[in-house]
Write a protein that holds these residues in place. Structure first.
Motif, PDB file in Angstrom:
ATOM      1  N   GLN A  61       0.848  -1.188   0.000  1.00  0.00           N
ATOM      2  CA  GLN A  61       0.000   0.000   0.000  1.00  0.00           C
ATOM      3  C   GLN A  61       0.890   1.247   0.000  1.00  0.00           C
ATOM      4  O   GLN A  61       1.700   1.425   0.905  1.00  0.00           O
ATOM      5  CB  GLN A  61      -0.908   0.032   1.234  1.00  0.00           C
ATOM      6  N   PRO A  62       0.746   2.128  -0.996  1.00  0.00           N
ATOM      7  CA  PRO A  62       1.536   3.361  -1.001  1.00  0.00           C
ATOM      8  C   PRO A  62       1.205   4.214   0.227  1.00  0.00           C
ATOM      9  O   PRO A  62       0.035   4.400   0.551  1.00  0.00           O
ATOM     10  CB  PRO A  62       1.099   4.075  -2.278  1.00  0.00           C
ATOM     11  N   THR A  63       2.247   4.671   0.897  1.00  0.00           N
ATOM     12  CA  THR A  63       2.089   5.512   2.081  1.00  0.00           C
ATOM     13  C   THR A  63       2.863   6.801   1.870  1.00  0.00           C
ATOM     14  O   THR A  63       4.087   6.778   1.712  1.00  0.00           O
ATOM     15  CB  THR A  63       2.614   4.799   3.344  1.00  0.00           C
ATOM     16  N   SER A  64       2.152   7.918   1.853  1.00  0.00           N
ATOM     17  CA  SER A  64       2.810   9.222   1.757  1.00  0.00           C
ATOM     18  C   SER A  64       3.307   9.604   3.138  1.00  0.00           C
ATOM     19  O   SER A  64       2.572   9.504   4.120  1.00  0.00           O
ATOM     20  CB  SER A  64       1.832  10.282   1.243  1.00  0.00           C
ATOM     21  N   LEU A  65       4.557  10.048   3.219  1.00  0.00           N
ATOM     22  CA  LEU A  65       5.165  10.343   4.514  1.00  0.00           C
ATOM     23  C   LEU A  65       4.887  11.761   4.990  1.00  0.00           C
ATOM     24  O   LEU A  65       4.628  11.990   6.149  1.00  0.00           O
ATOM     25  CB  LEU A  65       6.673  10.102   4.451  1.00  0.00           C
ATOM     26  N   MET A  66       4.986  12.721   4.104  1.00  0.00           N
ATOM     27  CA  MET A  66       4.817  14.122   4.475  1.00  0.00           C
ATOM     28  C   MET A  66       4.742  14.950   3.210  1.00  0.00           C
ATOM     29  O   MET A  66       5.036  14.469   2.127  1.00  0.00           O
ATOM     30  CB  MET A  66       5.978  14.606   5.336  1.00  0.00           C
ATOM     31  N   ARG A  67       4.373  16.198   3.351  1.00  0.00           N
ATOM     32  CA  ARG A  67       4.403  17.141   2.235  1.00  0.00           C
ATOM     33  C   ARG A  67       5.419  18.213   2.618  1.00  0.00           C
ATOM     34  O   ARG A  67       5.273  18.897   3.619  1.00  0.00           O
ATOM     35  CB  ARG A  67       3.032  17.765   2.018  1.00  0.00           C
ATOM     36  N   LEU A  68       6.436  18.340   1.809  1.00  0.00           N
ATOM     37  CA  LEU A  68       7.503  19.298   2.061  1.00  0.00           C
ATOM     38  C   LEU A  68       7.440  20.376   0.990  1.00  0.00           C
ATOM     39  O   LEU A  68       7.460  20.060  -0.197  1.00  0.00           O
ATOM     40  CB  LEU A  68       8.851  18.578   2.004  1.00  0.00           C
TER      41      LEU A  68
END
Length: 109
Positions: free
Chosen positions: A68-75
């Motif tokens: 499952q793709p997991t986005s870590l953060m938005r920088l």
């Protein structure tokens, strides 16, 4: 057993979704692991340019579901063509899994 670990490592990956408008960049690291994992994530960002130098480091524990793709953060950051920027994401379970990937802007002078 080593073959299974190698196959799991090869099917796991860190990618970066990035976009920019002018000098404003938005970077979102995304992780896909082949196995369920409660892993340590480290994100190291370095920037050096006319305005000076900065270095930020974040660490946290993240639970990843298998495949499952997991986005870590938005920088989001301003990056001028003269800036030297590097973002390194490392994911490890402290045992057999250790992934690391780097991102830097494509358009350099």
């Amino acid at each position: 057993m080593h073959t299974l670990m190698l196959l799991a490592a090869l099917s796991s990956q860190i990618t970066f979704n990035s976009a920019h408008e002018g000098d404003m960049y938005t970077i979102i690291p995304q992780v896909v692991l082949s196995e369920h994992c409660v892993c340590q994530v480290q994100i190291l960002t370095t920037k050096q340019g006319e305005s000076g130098e900065s270095r930020t480091q974040q660490r946290k524990t993240v639970e990843f579901a298998a495949n499952q793709p997991t986005s870590l953060m938005r920088l989001s950051m301003n990056i001028s063509p003269q800036d030297d920027v590097n973002i390194t994401v490392t994911v490890t379970d402290g045992n057999a899994l250790h992934l690391s990937q780097q991102w830097s802007p494509q358009n350099k002078i």
